[in-house]
Design a protein around this motif. Structure first.
Motif, mmCIF file in Angstrom:
data_model
loop_
_atom_site.group_PDB
_atom_site.id
_atom_site.type_symbol
_atom_site.label_atom_id
_atom_site.label_comp_id
_atom_site.label_asym_id
_atom_site.label_seq_id
_atom_site.Cartn_x
_atom_site.Cartn_y
_atom_site.Cartn_z
ATOM 1 N N ASP A 123 -18.908 -12.719 24.211
ATOM 2 C CA ASP A 123 -19.373 -13.865 23.426
ATOM 3 C C ASP A 123 -20.751 -13.613 22.805
ATOM 4 O OD1 ASP A 123 -17.056 -15.132 24.156
ATOM 5 O OD2 ASP A 123 -17.964 -16.201 25.853
ATOM 6 N N PHE A 124 -21.584 -12.878 23.497
ATOM 7 C CA PHE A 124 -22.949 -12.655 23.028
ATOM 8 C C PHE A 124 -23.154 -11.252 22.435
ATOM 9 C CE2 PHE A 124 -23.663 -16.250 25.808
ATOM 10 C CZ PHE A 124 -24.696 -16.944 25.184
ATOM 11 N N ALA A 125 -22.074 -10.449 22.291
ATOM 12 C CA ALA A 125 -22.222 -9.060 21.842
ATOM 13 C C ALA A 125 -22.920 -8.976 20.490
ATOM 14 C CB ALA A 125 -20.854 -8.378 21.779
ATOM 15 N N GLY A 126 -22.524 -9.862 19.563
ATOM 16 C CA GLY A 126 -23.149 -9.840 18.243
ATOM 17 C C GLY A 126 -24.626 -10.169 18.300
ATOM 18 N N ASP A 127 -24.974 -11.212 19.072
ATOM 19 C CA ASP A 127 -26.378 -11.583 19.190
ATOM 20 C C ASP A 127 -27.197 -10.484 19.871
ATOM 21 O OD1 ASP A 127 -25.830 -14.061 18.038
ATOM 22 O OD2 ASP A 127 -25.334 -14.940 19.993
ATOM 23 N N LEU A 128 -26.623 -9.926 20.916
ATOM 24 C CA LEU A 128 -27.353 -8.892 21.652
ATOM 25 C C LEU A 128 -27.540 -7.646 20.797
ATOM 26 C CD1 LEU A 128 -28.675 -8.055 24.264
ATOM 27 C CD2 LEU A 128 -26.438 -7.402 25.172
ATOM 28 N N PHE A 129 -26.472 -7.254 20.067
ATOM 29 C CA PHE A 129 -26.629 -6.071 19.221
ATOM 30 C C PHE A 129 -27.541 -6.351 18.033
ATOM 31 C CE2 PHE A 129 -25.688 -2.830 16.114
ATOM 32 C CZ PHE A 129 -25.659 -1.697 16.900
ATOM 33 N N GLY A 130 -27.598 -7.615 17.619
ATOM 34 C CA GLY A 130 -28.540 -7.960 16.560
ATOM 35 C C GLY A 130 -29.975 -7.622 16.946
ATOM 36 N N ILE A 131 -30.273 -7.787 18.232
ATOM 37 C CA ILE A 131 -31.606 -7.416 18.731
ATOM 38 C C ILE A 131 -31.736 -5.896 18.793
ATOM 39 C CG2 ILE A 131 -33.145 -7.560 20.715
ATOM 40 C CD1 ILE A 131 -31.795 -10.259 21.375
ATOM 41 N N LEU A 132 -30.709 -5.224 19.320
ATOM 42 C CA LEU A 132 -30.764 -3.776 19.472
ATOM 43 C C LEU A 132 -30.744 -3.046 18.127
ATOM 44 C CD1 LEU A 132 -28.188 -3.410 22.401
ATOM 45 C CD2 LEU A 132 -30.680 -3.297 22.567
ATOM 46 N N MET B 203 -29.396 5.217 22.170
ATOM 47 C CA MET B 203 -28.048 5.717 21.921
ATOM 48 C C MET B 203 -27.119 5.402 23.097
ATOM 49 S SD MET B 203 -26.864 9.617 20.965
ATOM 50 C CE MET B 203 -27.233 10.260 22.599
ATOM 51 N N LEU B 204 -27.601 5.602 24.308
ATOM 52 C CA LEU B 204 -26.797 5.272 25.483
ATOM 53 C C LEU B 204 -26.490 3.782 25.538
ATOM 54 C CD1 LEU B 204 -28.584 7.438 28.217
ATOM 55 C CD2 LEU B 204 -26.465 7.954 27.014
ATOM 56 N N THR B 205 -27.428 2.970 25.060
ATOM 57 C CA THR B 205 -27.217 1.523 25.047
ATOM 58 C C THR B 205 -26.150 1.143 24.029
ATOM 59 O OG1 THR B 205 -29.543 1.245 25.628
ATOM 60 C CG2 THR B 205 -28.380 -0.698 24.843
ATOM 61 N N TYR B 206 -26.212 1.734 22.825
ATOM 62 C CA TYR B 206 -25.190 1.466 21.804
ATOM 63 C C TYR B 206 -23.796 1.806 22.318
ATOM 64 C CZ TYR B 206 -28.393 0.631 17.870
ATOM 65 O OH TYR B 206 -29.321 0.101 17.013
ATOM 66 N N ALA B 207 -23.710 2.924 23.070
ATOM 67 C CA ALA B 207 -22.399 3.392 23.523
ATOM 68 C C ALA B 207 -22.005 2.826 24.874
ATOM 69 C CB ALA B 207 -22.407 4.922 23.598
ATOM 70 N N SER B 208 -22.808 1.936 25.434
ATOM 71 C CA SER B 208 -22.559 1.446 26.790
ATOM 72 C C SER B 208 -21.329 0.559 26.890
ATOM 73 C CB SER B 208 -23.788 0.685 27.297
ATOM 74 O OG SER B 208 -24.061 -0.451 26.472
ATOM 75 N N THR B 209 -20.911 -0.028 25.797
ATOM 76 C CA THR B 209 -19.723 -0.888 25.814
ATOM 77 C C THR B 209 -19.042 -0.844 24.458
ATOM 78 O OG1 THR B 209 -18.928 -3.174 25.998
ATOM 79 C CG2 THR B 209 -21.197 -2.863 25.290
ATOM 80 N N PRO B 210 -17.702 -0.778 24.411
ATOM 81 C CA PRO B 210 -16.993 -0.813 23.124
ATOM 82 C C PRO B 210 -17.131 -2.161 22.420
ATOM 83 C CG PRO B 210 -15.450 -0.820 24.976
ATOM 84 C CD PRO B 210 -16.798 -0.551 25.550
ATOM 85 N N LEU B 211 -17.649 -3.146 23.111
ATOM 86 C CA LEU B 211 -17.871 -4.437 22.464
ATOM 87 C C LEU B 211 -18.904 -4.346 21.355
ATOM 88 C CD1 LEU B 211 -17.952 -6.695 25.659
ATOM 89 C CD2 LEU B 211 -16.062 -6.430 24.035
ATOM 90 N N PHE B 212 -19.731 -3.309 21.382
ATOM 91 C CA PHE B 212 -20.724 -3.106 20.324
ATOM 92 C C PHE B 212 -20.152 -2.373 19.115
ATOM 93 C CE2 PHE B 212 -24.394 -3.069 23.624
ATOM 94 C CZ PHE B 212 -24.474 -4.456 23.558
#
Length: 1001
Positions: free
Chosen positions: A213-222, A250-259
């Motif tokens: 639910d928050f993947a978009g918001d969280l990646f918006g920060i990242l 980079m590890l954070t971007y790849a930490s979940t396919p939800l991103f």
């Protein structure tokens, strides 16, 4: 229990606002020691501190809470009962709302939450309370850097160590984390923030749930942090490096396919940036994310990804043409960092896609058009530079596809290999049509270079594929599509490659055809025989052709180097992947031929090239090197015999080259490779056998260059042997020495008899050694120089006396051997000493009472008498006067050996040399000295003596390649030069002020 007065004062000092940081740290340590030793209970401490923990004075309150927190940090290994932990964690949880005491509250929570289970841990319900208080009360971004860092450490600890307790908080937890990390700029805090997100991704991995639910918001920060760059003027001033922070992101971007729906579009967009670093980072992130997200999520982006890779590598390749590289690698092109990362991404996509991505490449119209147009660019010299770049790019693209998997390799072969063979005049479908290519085949005109280049690149990629450790179990390559195709044309293809080396194109010193002809042969010869074998006849033809180049085409430097490198690679491959049939061919065609070259008188090939070829081939494997060494030993033995027995001066130069190569290449290789010491042992013994068997040298003059080369080889050989082998060598050499002409008097020398000094004087009266005796003495000195300190030396006293005498004849190796002896001899002889054994004290005693020195008053030194005044020593009145110069050289090396091991007698040598330096006819030697100076009748010899004494200090202080170094096992005390300089410089300064004579100053 401790008296409260012992620790209350420390509490009061800590909470006092005027106390320094050092005083506060001391107070914490003092109280913690009482707690650790059970001289104070935690409950009593808390009761006494209650007034400081609850006071309305915010300063004292914050200090009191921080004191309690730091004490708990020091007690992390001390067992606490559950009630105490529950009470303390509750106290610190409540204080998270007290922003004036926030630091102490966070440190206290951290110290309790980080405790191990065997010393008591916080219960899950209390952990949940900490998280809730954290989310409710902490406004992280409003705090200073240090407090923000503590907040992130606390959240990381909660997520990492108590996942079950925090997972139920769901949306509130993720929202709070988003709020905490949003806008963070400090590198250390960002590292913690990225780590928090990675742990969070592991807590909520599902496609539905709080993180989804928050993947978009969280990646918006990242997403705001890509690409990582520092605004700080000096990256080295920051604890966290840019590369470390970039990898964490980079590890954070790849930490979940939800991103994936957010990261892939962002990274593709960034590829259009004009900044090279941004493009490199984008490709790098895309490669890593592809490996983590999976093919299903990447499939919708395949076309865009291929377009991006194609644009970076084929449409607009960024390569540099390196003139130094020539055609040794990639046609001289060097890929930019952008291209390198693009190819990494390409390989990852091909590997992950199970064949779907490679179809985009093989069906790409631009690639097809280029492959079909290769006939327009047959001659390399006429290919424009931009087409060469594209040819290079296509070669790299195809290579990546081939070496990724068996399936992709088959597809590439099906699409392109028949076309490439057609351009080269071969047929995959009808292999019988290729039989017309005979052993002497010459291509009609110029071969199609584009097809040649791509063919060799494909072969290299296949070689990489079959040699990959990832292919387990090994597939049946012979029945694979690409294996069958390649097998059908392998013999004919080898003939094509051989023709490029035989034809007139090889006359050009840097010809692209030659380079890829050799590279093609190397590839065919290094396919594992059990996987994809070329026939034995074809394999032998390849080796024969390469060897013919090495032995015949010595004037074609570029071609010779290529062929030599190819043979080395083939030998290295056989050493790693033994194949009995191929090994037999390689030994008979290559190794034996190289072996025969060493001892042959073939004038067409210089000895230097023969030795280079022999060493490079030998270095590919221990068995090969042993065979080459056998040839070298035989050649050295033959040429030395020609010199010793027949006086053949023509043999001197090749012998020197053989010995130098043995010293500089062969022996160091065995030492580095851990080979048997039989090689250096046998070499050293064979030299002494040769000297022993030639009782008279048929040389009318000393060949200094040959002697120097033999001495160096002897030192290298002896130095690489163990103590036991060294004892064999020195015993052998001593036997030869004792039987030499100049030592017939040895039978009359027995212990301390008067004839000993008399015999030494007889040697000294010899005007010069015979040439054979000069060799024996020099080589014997070389052995002593290279001995290990632990090596047992027989007849040590005689050896010492012998070197003392020979150095007075100006024999420098004897002086160096003396220096090595006093540097390595044991302080004492353990056990029952033999009369002819030698220890350091005895050696120094013998040197200081030898014919080099006498005391000033002329008294004769008698053994067993009291020690004489060494400050009164001076050089003996040697005759001729020039012997004093030789003596100073001997003193220099003896002093150097003593100095390096830290022996005090170096001071006496120093004073003797200073006496020589300041001698001035009618003046005193040293300031306030009661002794007359040395008097030299010959003015020139007098100045030479002064200069020699001055040069002796250079010998003592400088490093030496010839002796007294680590290679020859010298005893080296740290900072010995500095200690000597500190001792001598004040004396020299005084002497400079004392004397007015320009020569002395």
């Amino acid at each position: 229990m401790a008296d409260p007065t012992q620790w209350v004062k420390h509490v009061e000092l800590y909470v006092n606002s005027s106390s320094t940081a050092a005083q506060q740290a001391a107070s914490v340590d003092a109280i913690a020691n009482l707690l650790k030793n059970d001289l104070l209970t935690l409950e009593a401490l808390v009761r006494e501190m209650e007034m400081y923990l609850t006071t309305t004075d915010s300063t004292i309150r914050s200090r009191g809470i921080l004191l309690l927190a730091e004490l708990l940090t020091q007690l992390k290994s001390k067992r606490l009962n559950d009630a105490s932990i529950e009470s303390l964690i509750g106290f610190f949880t409540e204080r998270l709302a007290d922003w004036k005491a926030l630091r102490g509250a966070i440190v206290g929570c951290l110290s309790l939450l980080r405790r191990k289970s065997h010393v008591g841990v916080v219960a899950d319900d209390k952990v949940k309370a900490v998280v809730q208080s954290y989310l409710q009360n902490l406004q992280v971004q409003s705090l200073g850097q240090h407090d923000r860092k503590l907040c992130f450490q606390l959240m990381e600890c909660l997520l990492d160590r108590y996942p079950a307790a925090v997972r139920d908080l769901g949306d509130n937890l993720i929202y709070g984390i988003c709020e905490a990390i949003d806008g963070e700029r400090d590198p250390q805090c960002l590292m913690l923030s990225f780590r928090i997100v990675q742990i969070l991704a592991g807590l909520f991995p599902g496609p539905s749930g709080p993180l989804a639910d928050f993947a978009g918001d969280l990646f918006g920060i990242l997403g705001c942090y890509f690409p990582i760059h520092f605004t700080h003027p000096k990256e080295e001033d920051v604890d966290v490096k840019r590369g470390e922070l970039s990898r964490a992101l980079m590890l954070t971007y790849a930490s979940t396919p939800l991103f994936a729906p957010f990261s892939i579009p962002l990274l593709l967009e960034k590829l259009s940036s004009s900044l090279p670093l941004t493009k490199v980072e984008s490709f790098k992130y895309l490669s890593y994310c592809t490996s983590k997200y999976g093919v299903e999520r990447m499939a919708e982006h395949f076309k865009t990804l291929w377009s991006s890779v194609k644009d970076a590598t084929y449409v607009s390749p960024e390569t540099n043409l390196s003139t130094e590289a020539g055609f040794m690698s990639e046609m001289g092109f060097q890929d930019s960092d952008i291209m390198k990362q693009a190819f990494v991404l390409l390989q990852e996509l091909v590997q992950q896609s199970n064949g779907s991505f490679i179809s985009l490449i093989l069906e790409d119209e631009d690639i097809k058009i280029f492959m079909n147009s290769l006939n327009q660019y047959e001659d390399f010299d006429n290919i424009p530079i931009d087409i060469r770049q594209r040819l290079h790019a296509v070669g790299r693209i195809i290579s990546v596809c081939v070496n990724t998997s068996i399936a992709s390799c088959n597809k590439v072969f099906e699409s392109f290999f028949p076309l490439l063979m057609t351009y080269l005049g071969l047929s995959v479908a009808k292999p019988h049509e290729n039989s017309c290519l005979a052993e002497d085949y010459n291509p009609p005109g110029r071969l199609n270079f584009g097809a040649l280049y791509l063919c060799v690149e494909v072969l290299s990629a296949c070689r990489y594929l079959v040699g990959s450790d990832e292919l387990t179990p090994i597939p049946d390559f012979a029945n694979q599509t690409w294996g069958v195709m390649l097998h059908n044309v392998s013999k004919s293809l080898a003939m094509v490659f051989i023709s490029l080396l035989r034809s007139n194109v090889a006359e050009n010193s840097q010809n692209a055809y030659v380079c890829y002809g050799v590279k093609g042969l190397q590839n065919l010869a290094t396919f594992p025989g059990s996987l994809l074998a070329v026939s034995k006849s074809t394999y032998d033809s390849i080796l024969l052709k390469l060897m013919s180049v090495v032995t015949s085409d010595i004037n074609k430097t570029f071609l010779w180097t290529l062929a030599m490198n190819a043979l080395v690679e083939i030998g290295s491959f056989l050493d790693k992947c033994p194949d009995s049939e191929r090994l037999s061919s390689y030994e008979s065609i290559v190794v034996e031929k190289i072996f025969s070259l060493i001892s042959s008188d073939d004038s067409n090939m210089p000895l230097s090239l023969k030795l280079q070829a022999a060493f490079e081939i030998g270095a590919t494997g221990m068995n090969f090197m042993l065979r080459v060494v056998q040839g070298l030993d035989e050649a050295i033995s033959a040429t030395l015999s020609a010199v010793y027995a027949h006086g053949n001066r023509k043999s001197v130069e090749p012998t020197v080259k053989l010995l130098e190569y043995y010293s500089n290449k062969v022996l160091p290789w065995f030492h580095k490779s851990g080979g048997s010491e039989e090689i250096p042992l046998n070499f050293a013994l064979s030299i002494w056998d040769k000297i022993e068997n030639n009782r008279s040298f048929n040389l009318d003059s000393l060949e200094n260059e040959l002697l120097d080369a033999t001495m160096m080889a002897m030192k290298q050989a002896v130095g690489s042997c163990s103590e036991g082998s060294q004892e064999k060598i020195i015993n052998k050499a001593l036997g030869v020495l004792l039987s030499s002409n100049c030592l017939q008097w040895m039978e009359s020398i027995s212990g301390n008899t008067p004839s000993e000094a008399e015999g030494l004087q007889q040697i000294h009266k010899l005007d010069s050694f015979a040439i054979r005796d000069e060799w024996i003495t020099s080589l014997f000195a070389s052995i002593v120089i290279a001995l290990r300190p632990q090596t047992y030396i027989q007849n040590g006293k005689f050896i010492l006396q012998f070197f003392i005498t020979t150095l007075l004849n100006g024999h420098v190796p004897s002086a160096q051997a003396l220096g090595s002896l006093v540097n390595k001899l044991p302080l004492k002889i353990t056990g029952t000493p033999l009369s002819k054994n030698l220890c350091l004290d005895e050696a120094v005693d013998m040197i200081f009472h030898s014919c080099i020195w006498t005391s000033y008053n002329g008294s004769t030194y008698e053994r067993g008498s009291s020690e004489i005044d060494l400050s009164s020593l001076r050089l003996c009145s040697l005759s001729p006067e020039s012997d004093k110069i030789h003596a100073t050289i001997g003193l220099a090396w003896i002093g150097k050996g003593l100095l390096m091991r830290g022996h005090e007698k170096v001071k006496d040598i120093t004073m003797t040399l200073l006496n020589c330096m300041i001698s001035d006819g009618d003046r005193g030697s040293l300031p306030n000295s009661k002794h007359p100076s040395l008097v030299c009748n010959d003015e020139d010899l007098h100045h030479q003596l002064m200069k020699s004494a001055a040069d002796a200090f250079h010998i003592i202080m400088s490093d030496s390649e010839s002796c007294l170094n680590k290679r020859y096992h010298a005893t080296i005390r740290p900072l010995y030069k500095q200690r000597f300089s500190n001792t001598v410089m004040p004396i020299l300064s005084t002497l400079m002020l004392k004397y007015d004579s320009p020569s002395i100053r």
